[in-house]
Design a protein around this motif. Structure first.
Motif, short mmCIF file in Angstrom:
data_model
loop_
_atom_site.label_atom_id
_atom_site.label_comp_id
_atom_site.label_asym_id
_atom_site.label_seq_id
_atom_site.Cartn_x
_atom_site.Cartn_y
_atom_site.Cartn_z
N PRO A 240 20.65 -3.48 -0.47
CA PRO A 240 21.14 -4.85 -0.64
C PRO A 240 20.83 -5.81 0.50
O PRO A 240 20.53 -6.99 0.22
CB PRO A 240 22.66 -4.65 -0.83
CG PRO A 240 22.76 -3.33 -1.53
CD PRO A 240 21.70 -2.50 -0.88
N PRO A 241 20.87 -5.41 1.79
CA PRO A 241 20.50 -6.39 2.82
C PRO A 241 19.11 -6.97 2.64
O PRO A 241 18.89 -8.18 2.85
CB PRO A 241 20.61 -5.59 4.12
CG PRO A 241 21.63 -4.54 3.82
CD PRO A 241 21.39 -4.17 2.39
N LEU A 242 18.13 -6.14 2.26
CA LEU A 242 16.79 -6.67 2.02
C LEU A 242 16.77 -7.59 0.81
O LEU A 242 16.10 -8.63 0.82
CB LEU A 242 15.80 -5.52 1.81
CG LEU A 242 14.38 -5.97 1.45
CD1 LEU A 242 13.75 -6.77 2.57
CD2 LEU A 242 13.50 -4.77 1.09
N ILE A 243 17.51 -7.23 -0.24
CA ILE A 243 17.56 -8.09 -1.42
C ILE A 243 18.13 -9.45 -1.06
O ILE A 243 17.59 -10.50 -1.45
CB ILE A 243 18.39 -7.41 -2.53
CG1 ILE A 243 17.68 -6.14 -3.02
CG2 ILE A 243 18.63 -8.36 -3.70
CD1 ILE A 243 18.50 -5.31 -3.99
N PHE B 198 18.05 -2.62 6.16
CA PHE B 198 17.43 -1.83 5.09
C PHE B 198 16.37 -0.88 5.65
O PHE B 198 16.29 0.29 5.27
CB PHE B 198 16.78 -2.78 4.08
CG PHE B 198 15.51 -2.24 3.46
CD1 PHE B 198 15.55 -1.37 2.39
CD2 PHE B 198 14.26 -2.59 3.98
CE1 PHE B 198 14.38 -0.86 1.84
CE2 PHE B 198 13.10 -2.10 3.44
CZ PHE B 198 13.15 -1.22 2.37
N GLY B 199 15.54 -1.39 6.58
CA GLY B 199 14.32 -0.70 6.94
C GLY B 199 14.50 0.60 7.68
O GLY B 199 13.74 1.54 7.46
N HIS B 200 15.51 0.66 8.58
CA HIS B 200 15.63 1.94 9.29
C HIS B 200 16.33 3.00 8.45
O HIS B 200 15.89 4.15 8.45
CB HIS B 200 16.30 1.80 10.65
CG HIS B 200 15.88 2.91 11.55
ND1 HIS B 200 14.76 2.86 12.34
CD2 HIS B 200 16.39 4.15 11.75
CE1 HIS B 200 14.61 4.00 12.99
NE2 HIS B 200 15.59 4.80 12.65
N PRO B 201 17.40 2.69 7.73
CA PRO B 201 17.89 3.72 6.80
C PRO B 201 16.81 4.16 5.79
O PRO B 201 16.81 5.31 5.37
CB PRO B 201 19.05 3.01 6.08
CG PRO B 201 19.53 2.01 7.07
CD PRO B 201 18.30 1.53 7.78
N GLU B 202 15.88 3.24 5.47
CA GLU B 202 14.84 3.62 4.50
C GLU B 202 14.00 4.79 5.00
O GLU B 202 13.55 5.62 4.21
CB GLU B 202 13.94 2.43 4.19
CG GLU B 202 12.99 2.73 3.03
CD GLU B 202 11.81 1.79 2.97
OE1 GLU B 202 11.23 1.67 1.89
OE2 GLU B 202 11.46 1.18 3.98
N VAL C 42 27.24 -1.22 -4.61
CA VAL C 42 26.04 -2.04 -4.43
C VAL C 42 26.42 -3.51 -4.26
O VAL C 42 25.92 -4.21 -3.36
CB VAL C 42 25.09 -1.87 -5.62
CG1 VAL C 42 23.89 -2.82 -5.51
CG2 VAL C 42 24.60 -0.43 -5.73
N LEU C 43 27.32 -4.00 -5.11
CA LEU C 43 27.73 -5.40 -5.04
C LEU C 43 28.45 -5.69 -3.73
O LEU C 43 28.29 -6.77 -3.13
CB LEU C 43 28.63 -5.73 -6.23
CG LEU C 43 27.95 -5.67 -7.61
CD1 LEU C 43 28.99 -5.84 -8.71
CD2 LEU C 43 26.87 -6.73 -7.73
N TYR D 282 27.38 -8.47 -0.98
CA TYR D 282 28.31 -9.48 -0.47
C TYR D 282 28.51 -9.32 1.04
O TYR D 282 28.58 -10.31 1.78
CB TYR D 282 29.65 -9.34 -1.19
CG TYR D 282 30.62 -10.47 -0.92
CD1 TYR D 282 30.36 -11.76 -1.38
CD2 TYR D 282 31.80 -10.23 -0.23
CE1 TYR D 282 31.26 -12.78 -1.14
CE2 TYR D 282 32.71 -11.25 0.01
CZ TYR D 282 32.43 -12.53 -0.45
OH TYR D 282 33.31 -13.56 -0.22
N GLY D 283 28.58 -8.08 1.50
CA GLY D 283 28.71 -7.84 2.94
C GLY D 283 27.52 -8.37 3.72
O GLY D 283 27.67 -8.86 4.85
N SER D 284 26.32 -8.30 3.13
CA SER D 284 25.13 -8.83 3.79
C SER D 284 25.23 -10.35 3.92
O SER D 284 24.84 -10.92 4.95
CB SER D 284 23.88 -8.44 3.00
OG SER D 284 23.76 -7.04 2.90
N LEU D 285 25.76 -11.01 2.89
CA LEU D 285 25.95 -12.46 2.97
C LEU D 285 27.02 -12.81 4.00
O LEU D 285 26.86 -13.76 4.78
CB LEU D 285 26.35 -13.00 1.60
CG LEU D 285 25.21 -13.19 0.59
CD1 LEU D 285 25.78 -13.53 -0.78
CD2 LEU D 285 24.27 -14.29 1.06
N LEU D 286 28.10 -12.06 4.02
CA LEU D 286 29.16 -12.31 4.99
C LEU D 286 28.64 -12.10 6.41
O LEU D 286 28.93 -12.90 7.32
CB LEU D 286 30.35 -11.38 4.70
CG LEU D 286 31.58 -11.56 5.60
CD1 LEU D 286 32.16 -12.96 5.43
CD2 LEU D 286 32.63 -10.50 5.26
#
Length: 834
Positions: free
Chosen positions: A228-231, A266-270, A673-674, A678-682
């Motif tokens: 979600p952060p990348l999205i 997103f990238g490092h957990p990936e 996921v949602l 939302y946490g990424s926006l916050l």
């Protein structure tokens, strides 16, 4: 890879002659072009695998172009612009369209077989995810046709990727296509979580699960939180490019580093999302060739879970050179070093498993040994890069390129090729060649080290990444020449593997039953795969049932003995279990082939393409069509109240309605996921607020009265949703849920009218956060209206609480999100009063 039709095989065993035709017909794969409507996990898994392999070959060809350009100094094989496009698309295809999708494809194919299920628990979701992945990948690749291939790197850093520095559509192709493709990953994650927790064979408790299922369960949770952060970052950047909102514009309080934070969240957990499924394959194959169970199963599971947690605490490992505070560098350096501990536990588990016996050096075993050797080297260089002083010196050099490929190719590609050789009988009923496999391994192993080991030296000599050419006399010439020659050897090994894979489908030797002598359930049936998995689902008593329960391998025992023998009334059914103990709780009715997932994905694809073409009316119409598709998807009568005689386990209810049911667990997975979105926006709002406080208006951001009203209405929404979930399917209880959702959205919208989204980055991000909550409220209202219509037409049984229960959980999450938004909107006013 093609599924062998059930109707092409004789009935197996005279005792089953009367029931097999009905069972085979219920699970048969549609013939001809109608196979596109199939939702079988076998078909969908094969689609993911084949499509991922195609993207891998395209990305590999692009890599050869990069290495050919760098073979000699001052080369003019590619101009700088083309070179930037080629390395950007190489990284994009490898990271987004090959690595994770093909691993999810193996999981989609193998997990039901390993767990003792007849299919994944949400087959249509898997099919929908595949079509999203395919269409998203086509959108990204089609950029070449329009001379608009992205050239900003696979990480698309701002401000380079903003419209000011990258005009045209190249970045838009990347942002829209990749975001669309990511839908496949998060849907597969939710499906895997529900499948592993809810559809295991009787007796398969969590402690008896195959180790691959543990790896994929943790990976699925990581995807649900990490993608979600990348999205969100991609959506923010696309909005800035299209509408001009200043999320990353420094002059309006934005910050380019916000993109890096979101990307690397997103990238490092990936990196570990890619590593863990491949390591799970190794942990599954290795005991087979040693002839002993995996050493330290419990420790390995604990290490996988620990790695899943730690991986989210070191994203700034990639940002040491961006000027972060020293205390941050210290913490992220410590976390980057700490992740080596659970990694080491897994590696030692594999080594001690090897030490228990004398392994058979088959082709899959060679690739496992290659994985251990290469990945350990990559892990050691990773610990080096965790040191801040060394990282400052090696950052953005070819040392990092070498480390990345040692971790990803060694940690993922080598196990993956071994997995192809190991599980190929499932796809074709034939064995791949040992001779060609050994050629493929040694060419790949030798070519890999020549290519990438020397890059460590190139990087230490100062060669930066992403340069199209270099002058003579810097000490890089011979190293680059050898690396390029090594890449050709590596490519030759890949081609030998691909040729063997294509060739063996027609001329490979027929595979016997359980050709490797494995102990896991996927080898219970003969290797020519039927349209179904289990005619009768066996009760298991250990992690290696085929080793510890030899009676399962008696002739026809796999057809006659077990739970849920045959098909009741021609329905597709599997056993639903308790998430912890694995004991049967219910019979889950599964859908038959349908075109709806393809239609739904196609409408989103049309919306994406229309957005690229600035045809926003068409995009809006496509989204409306998408809602219609999802309504058709959900429009089916409830089947609770029925029961099925399972044989040894007695009578079980159909689609049980409680919090342990598969639909409720999938709803919780979706809410995870949602919440991450939302946490990424916050996080974005608070980051911009903290980094650039001068651009934050202390008073008058939002109307405090209407914000407080929206908060009060959110409490009403939570209460009405909870009452409706508790009272069950009463039509009148849907009205207050619907009205409170609409009223909450209206109150929040009025509160936001005082904020100009073009004023500052904080204001723009607040509007996006409010818009996200608005979408949640719209879904809540639409869900309530749709559910009321279903009840009105008798689609919901009087005692069927699951729809209301799931909506209640969604309503609670939505209400909490509104309350958080209200707190954020009221915070400046409270601060002003104090």
């Amino acid at each position: 890879m093609t599924d062998t039709s059930a109707s092409d095989r004789p009935v197996q065993g005279p005792v089953l002659h009367d029931e097999m035709p009905e069972f085979e017909a219920a699970w048969a794969t549609p013939p001809g072009w109608r196979i596109l409507s199939s939702v079988s996990h076998r078909v969908v898994g094969q689609r993911f695998i084949v499509t991922g392999l195609v993207f891998f070959l395209i990305a590999g060809f692009l890599a050869l172009l990069v290495r050919t350009q760098l073979i000699v100094p001052n080369n003019t094989f590619l101009d700088a612009e083309t070179y930037n496009q080629v390395f950007t698309m190489h990284g994009t295809l490898m990271m987004f369209l090959f690595a994770i999708p093909i691993l999810e494809g193996f999981a989609v194919y193998l997990l039901p077989l390993m767990l003792g299920a007849r299919d994944l628990i949400f087959p249509r979701m898997g099919a929908f995810g595949y079509w999203c992945y395919l269409f998203g990948g086509i959108i990204v690749l089609s950029s070449f046709l329009f001379d608009a291939a992205p050239d900003g790197g696979w990480f698309m850093y701002t401000p380079l990727s903003t419209s000011q520095y990258t005009p045209g559509l190249s970045a838009d192709f990347w942002l829209i296509g990749i975001t669309f493709a990511e839908i496949a990953s998060v849907t597969a994650a939710v499906e895997i979580i529900a499948a592993v927790l809810c559809t295991r064979a009787p007796g398969m408790s969590l402690t008896r699960m195959p180790i691959f299922a543990w790896y994929m369960l943790v990976t699925a949770f990581m995807i649900a939180i990490g993608f979600p952060p990348l999205i969100i970052g991609s959506i923010l950047l696309e909005i800035e490019r299209v509408a001009g909102l200043p999320f990353f514009d420094v002059t309006a309080g934005g910050d380019p580093l916000l993109w890096q934070h979101l990307f690397w969240l997103f990238g490092h957990p990936e990196v570990y999302i890619i590593f863990l499924p491949a390591a799970g394959m190794v942990a599954t194959m290795l005991p087979t060739f040693v002839g002993k169970p995996l050493f330290g199963y419990g420790f390995a599971v604990a290490a996988v879970v620990t790695m899943g947690f730690i991986s989210f605490g070191l994203w700034a490992h990639h940002m040491f050179a961006t000027g972060l505070p020293t205390i941050s560098l210290t913490l992220f350096s410590a976390a980057s070093t700490m992740v080596a501990i659970p990694t080491g536990v897994q590696i030692f588990s594999f080594i001690f498993t090897l030490a228990q016996g004398r392994p058979r050096l088959t082709v899959p075993m060679l690739f496992i040994l290659g994985f251990l050797f290469i990945f350990v080297i990559g892990g050691l260089t990773g610990v080096m890069l965790a040191s801040v002083p060394f990282n400052w010196q090696a950052h953005d050099s070819y040392f990092v390129v070498a480390h990345l490929h040692y971790v990803l190719i060694g940690g993922m590609v080598f196990p993956l090729v071994g997995a192809f050789y190991y599980w190929s009988p499932h796809f074709t009923g034939r064995m791949m060649s040992e001779r060609l496999g050994r050629w493929a391994f040694w060419l790949m192993f030798t070519g890999f080290h020549i290519t990438f080991f020397l890059m460590h030296l190139t990087g230490l000599r100062g060669m930066p990444r992403r340069v199209a050419t270099y002058p003579e006399g810097l000490g890089w010439d011979r190293l680059n020449l050898l690396s390029t020659l090594g890449s050709y050897i590596l490519a030759a090994g890949v081609l030998v593997f691909v040729w063997d894979f294509l060739r063996h489908r027609m001329s490979g030797p027929l595979a016997p039953r359980d050709p490797w002598g494995a102990g896991t359930l996927e080898w219970l049936y003969p290797p020519i795969a039927p349209g179904h998995n289990f005619h009768a689902i066996p009760r298991v008593h250990s992690r290696e049932p085929l080793w510890d329960q030899p009676e399962l391998l008696r002739e026809h025992a796999h057809l006659a003995e077990g739970v849920l023998r045959g098909a009741s009334h021609g329905m597709r059914e599997t056993v639903g279990c308790h998430p912890v103990t694995g004991e049967p709780l219910q019979i889950v009715r599964l859908p038959k082939p349908t075109w709806v997932p393809l239609w739904a994905a196609a409408t989103i694809a049309v919306a994406a393409v229309a957005t690229l073409a600035s045809a926003y009316v068409i995009a809006g119409a496509a989204l409306v069509a998408m809602l219609v598709c999802f309504a058709l998807w959900a429009w089916e009568p409830s089947q609770t109240g029925e029961t099925v005689d399972t044989g040894p386990e007695g009578v079980l209810p159909v689609n049980v309605a409680d919090r342990l049911g598969h639909t409720h667990i999938a709803t919780i997975g979706t809410l995870l996921v949602l919440a991450a979105l939302y946490g990424s926006l916050l996080f974005s709002v608070l980051y911009l607020w903290n980094v650039h406080p001068d651009f934050t208006t202390i008073a008058g951001l939002a109307d405090p009265l209407w914000a407080a009203v929206a908060g009060g209405l959110a409490l009403v929404l939570i209460a009405s949703s909870k009452v409706a979930a508790h009272k069950g399917p009463r039509l009148g209880l849907d009205v207050p849920v619907l009205l409170s959702a609409v009223a909450t959205g209206a109150g929040l919208f009025v509160a936001m009218l005082q904020i100009d989204p073009r004023d500052t980055a904080v204001a723009a991000t607040l509007w996006v956060m409010a818009g996200f909550v608005g979408v949640m409220l719209f879904v809540m209202a639409f869900w309530s209206l749709f559910l009321a219509v279903r009840k009105l037409f008798g689609q919901v049984a009087p005692h069927h609480r699951v729809p209301d229960l799931n909506r209640g959980s969604f309503g609670l999450a939505t209400g909490v999100m509104v309350l958080i938004a209200v707190v954020v909107l009221l915070a400046p006013h409270i601060e002003g009063l104090s």
